[in-house]
Scaffold this active site. Structure first.
Site, short mmCIF file in Angstrom:
data_model
loop_
_atom_site.label_atom_id
_atom_site.label_comp_id
_atom_site.label_asym_id
_atom_site.label_seq_id
_atom_site.Cartn_x
_atom_site.Cartn_y
_atom_site.Cartn_z
CG ASP A 240 161.78 -21.39 96.67
OD1 ASP A 240 162.86 -21.96 96.89
OD2 ASP A 240 161.21 -20.69 97.50
CG LEU A 241 161.38 -27.44 98.98
CD1 LEU A 241 160.35 -28.36 98.33
CD2 LEU A 241 162.62 -28.23 99.41
CG ASP A 242 162.22 -24.14 102.20
OD1 ASP A 242 161.82 -25.30 102.20
OD2 ASP A 242 163.38 -23.81 102.52
CB THR B 56 160.49 -26.29 105.36
OG1 THR B 56 161.08 -25.51 104.32
CG2 THR B 56 159.99 -27.60 104.79
CE LYS C 117 158.72 -16.70 102.79
NZ LYS C 117 157.50 -15.90 102.96
N GLY C 118 164.47 -17.96 101.74
CA GLY C 118 164.87 -18.17 100.36
C GLY C 118 166.33 -17.95 100.06
NE ARG D 273 172.71 -25.27 105.85
CZ ARG D 273 173.23 -26.37 105.31
NH1 ARG D 273 174.45 -26.74 105.65
NH2 ARG D 273 172.55 -27.09 104.45
CB SER E 36 165.35 -25.44 96.73
OG SER E 36 165.53 -25.20 98.12
CB ALA E 37 168.96 -21.43 98.42
CB SER E 38 167.13 -26.02 100.99
OG SER E 38 167.30 -27.06 101.93
NE ARG E 39 175.70 -26.88 100.25
CZ ARG E 39 175.87 -25.56 100.28
NH1 ARG E 39 175.04 -24.82 101.00
NH2 ARG E 39 176.83 -24.98 99.59
CG ASN E 40 168.92 -30.09 104.48
OD1 ASN E 40 169.63 -31.05 104.71
ND2 ASN E 40 169.10 -28.93 105.08
CE LYS F 53 166.21 -19.38 94.90
NZ LYS F 53 165.00 -20.04 95.45
CD GLU G 221 161.90 -18.27 94.63
OE1 GLU G 221 161.46 -18.05 95.79
OE2 GLU G 221 163.02 -18.76 94.40
CG ASP G 222 157.86 -18.25 99.46
OD1 ASP G 222 158.98 -18.56 98.96
OD2 ASP G 222 157.63 -18.30 100.68
#
Length: 228
Positions: free
Chosen positions: A12-14, A20, A48-49, A52, A119-123, A150, A174-175
């Protein structure tokens, strides 16, 4: 547990590679302020996670206003949030990589493990660019190709497939509880970063990124020191 069977790590990223969450919170808080919805710690945790649009639903459902807006209006809110978030992430640098994670990732690469970002983030690609980690993660799941967020296992199934591996050959990091549930449902080993109670479904939990090392992880898994 045979650690030698592991071939890949799925991140995961965030909250795992960089934090972030505060930037997401700041962007979502602006939307909440405009809508007259209180921004709370519970909303910060609930978004979280997740994607959007799912985050927006969490926010609107918190005040029972999920049916008040059209899909077009919701899409506009999500776009507004993302525009603000994209402004905020331009200030990220390598110094924003969480403690110990650069060393952990470097160690994994030196031991020839394959890496993928889930990551679920498109960014995510943009965040990696500002962190200086683009070359480290050539394999990134594209959330636009997913049908479920998720805790559904789809994202981690895709991440393993990007590496031409089975989920059972991978460890996911993951967090968030939803992320840990996603890893487990996919059939991979789940490493949680954070509170052991919150991440009770994880196979192993480290209190923070600084304590996550390849040696420590191997030792816990091979010794059977798993989260209850």
């Amino acid at each position: 547990m045979q650690f030698d069977n592991i071939r890949g790590f799925l991140f995961d990223l965030d909250g795992v590679i960089t934090d972030t969450a505060a930037l997401h919170a700041k962007a979502w808080a602006g939307i909440c302020q405009r809508l007259g919805i209180p921004w709370t710690d519970a909303l910060a945790e609930g978004t979280k996670g997740v994607s959007r649009m799912d985050s927006l639903e969490v926010i609107l459902k918190s005040v029972n206003r999920q049916d008040e807006f059209t899909m077009a209006q919701k899409a506009q809110m999500a776009t507004e949030k993302n525009d603000r978030y994209q402004e905020l992430i331009t200030h990220l640098t390598a110094s924003d990589i969480l403690p110990g994670m650069k060393d952990f990732i470097t160690d994994l690469k030196q031991h020839n493990y394959q890496l993928a970002l889930a990551s679920a983030s498109r960014n995510a690609p943009t965040v990696l660019k500002y962190l200086g980690l683009s070359d480290v993660f050539p394999k990134i799941v594209d959330p636009s190709n997913l049908t479920k967020g998720k805790p559904d296992p789809e994202i981690y199934q895709h991440a393993a497939a990007l590496l031409n591996l089975e989920p059972g050959q991978c460890i996911g990091v993951e967090d968030a509880p939803a992320g840990v549930a996603s890893i487990k449902a996919a059939g991979a080993i789940a490493v949680g970063i954070g509170d052991a109670h919150d991440l009770a479904q994880a196979d192993v939990v480290f209190p923070g990124t600084a304590s996550l090392t390849l040696t420590a992880l191997r030792g816990k898994l091979e010794d059977g020191v798993l989260n209850a």
